[in-house]
Scaffold this motif. Sequence first.
Motif, PDB file in Angstrom:
ATOM      1  N   ALA A 194     -12.875 -53.815  86.214  1.00 57.19           N
ATOM      2  CA  ALA A 194     -13.257 -53.087  87.425  1.00 57.19           C
ATOM      3  C   ALA A 194     -14.757 -52.878  87.506  1.00 57.19           C
TER       4      ALA A 194
ATOM      5  N   VAL B 295      -7.013 -50.896  87.676  1.00 56.09           N
ATOM      6  CA  VAL B 295      -8.294 -51.566  87.922  1.00 56.09           C
ATOM      7  C   VAL B 295      -8.873 -51.130  89.259  1.00 56.09           C
TER       8      VAL B 295
ATOM      9  N   PHE C  19      -8.778 -53.623  82.253  1.00 57.98           N
ATOM     10  CA  PHE C  19      -9.153 -52.386  82.944  1.00 57.98           C
ATOM     11  C   PHE C  19     -10.648 -52.346  83.232  1.00 57.98           C
TER      12      PHE C  19
END
Length: 438
Positions: free
Chosen positions: A144, A18, A141
Motif C-alpha cells: 500500500a 491494503v 500489506f
Amino acid sequence: MEAKVMKTVTWRLMPFLVLLYLVAYVDRSNVGFAKLTLQDELGLSSAAFTLGQVAFFVAYAIFEVPSNILLERFGARRWFTRIMVSWGLVTVLTALVSTAWQFYAARFLLGVAEAGFYPGVLYYLTKWYPYRYRARMTGWFMMASPLAFIIGNPLMGALGDLDGTLGLEGWQWIFVATGLPAMLLAVVTLRVLPDGPDGVRWLTADEKGWIADELARETDALGAAHENPLSALRDKRVVWMALYFLCFPLGAYGLSFWLPTIVDGFGGLSSTATGFITAIPYVFVALGLYVVPKLADRSGSRYPWIAATTAVGALGLAATALVDNHALQMALISVAAVGIFAGQPVLWSLPSRFLAGVQAASGIAMINAVGNLGGGFGPMGIGVIVDRTSSPVTGLWFLVAAMAVATVATFGIKRLIEHRPVITDTPQRDTELGRSTV
C-alpha cells in the motif's frame, strides 16, 4: 488443506487491508505536497515546518501501545473503524489551519487518531497466518505504501493545481480530498472486517481448526505466555528491535517527505508534473516489496536480506547526493527507495519469532512506536541540513547514515534474537499460496 486455507484467507483479507493502509499512508504523507505552498503561508523554515512531522510521530508513539491493547479488547472491526473515522476527520479539519501552532496541533491529533493502525494490522495478521507466511503477507500489506505514492502523488499534485477553486487554496484541497475516503471506508470496515477466524462463514470448521492448531503450536514453542500485555515491554529483544527499527522510518519518511521538494527543485514543473515524477521510484518499490519478502521466506534466512536491502538504500542515497543530473538522480533515488522499503516486511516477521498472544500486541506496538519516531526526526534532520546548505539533495546524507547503521545493526539483532528459543520455519510447505514444496 493448507494451501487452500491460506489462499482463501489472503484473498478475503489482504486486498481490503491494503486499501485501508493506502488511504492511511496518503493521509500521513500528503503534508509533503502541502508543504510546497503551506510552508511559505505559515512563514516557517524547512526545519520548523518538519516539527509537524515530529508532532505526528510523537503522538503516534505515545498512544500506539494503548491502542493495540484496546484493539485486543474491542476487536479489530470496531477499533479499526474508530481509528479511520478519527484520522479522516482530523485530516479534513487540517484544511482550516492558519497558524504554525494550529498546524502542529493538527499533526499531533492526526498521530493520536491514527496510532495503532499499522501495528494493529501486523498483530491482526498473527491471528490468521502461521509464522512462515508472515513476511510475505506483511510485504503484501506494505504494498500500500508505494501504491499510495503511485496513485496519491499525481492526485495530490493535481489537487495542488486546483488553487483558488471554490475559494480553497491548493493545499486545502489536498487535506479535504485525502481525508474523506477514510471516513467513508470506516463504514465498510465496520460491516465486512472479521475480528478473527472463529466468526467467519467462508471457512469450514476443519479449516478454522487447522489455523487454530498451527497458531497454538507456535505459541507452545515459545513457552508459557504472560497474561500481562505490558510484560513484553521489559523484554530486551523488544527494546533493541524498537531502536533498530528507528532507522527504517527515518529513511522512508525522510525520503517521501522531501522527494516532492527535491523534484520541485528541478525547476519549471507544475504540481501535477511533480506528482507524476515523484511516483516513479515507488513503482520499483512495489516490485521490491513483492520479490524480496518472497525470496526471504523461501530461503528461510531473513537477516541477510534485511542487511542487503539497507546497504542498497545507503549506497543509492549517497550516489544521489553526489550527482547533478536530474534523470540520474531519479534513477538512483528509485534504487535507494527499493532498499529502504523492501526489507521492512522481512524485519516485521522477526517479532513473532519470540512474541505471541497479547504480548505480541503490545510488543509490536512498542517496536513500531519507538521506531516511528524516526518518521519525524528523519525529515527534521534533512530540514536542518537544507536550511544550512539551501540544497534538499545534500540533506540525503542524513538518511545515508541511518541506512548504514541499520545494515550493521542487523547482525547484532540476529545474535540477540537467535540466542534464545524462537519459532522456527517448518520445511514441509513453501509459502507461495497454492503451491507446496520441500
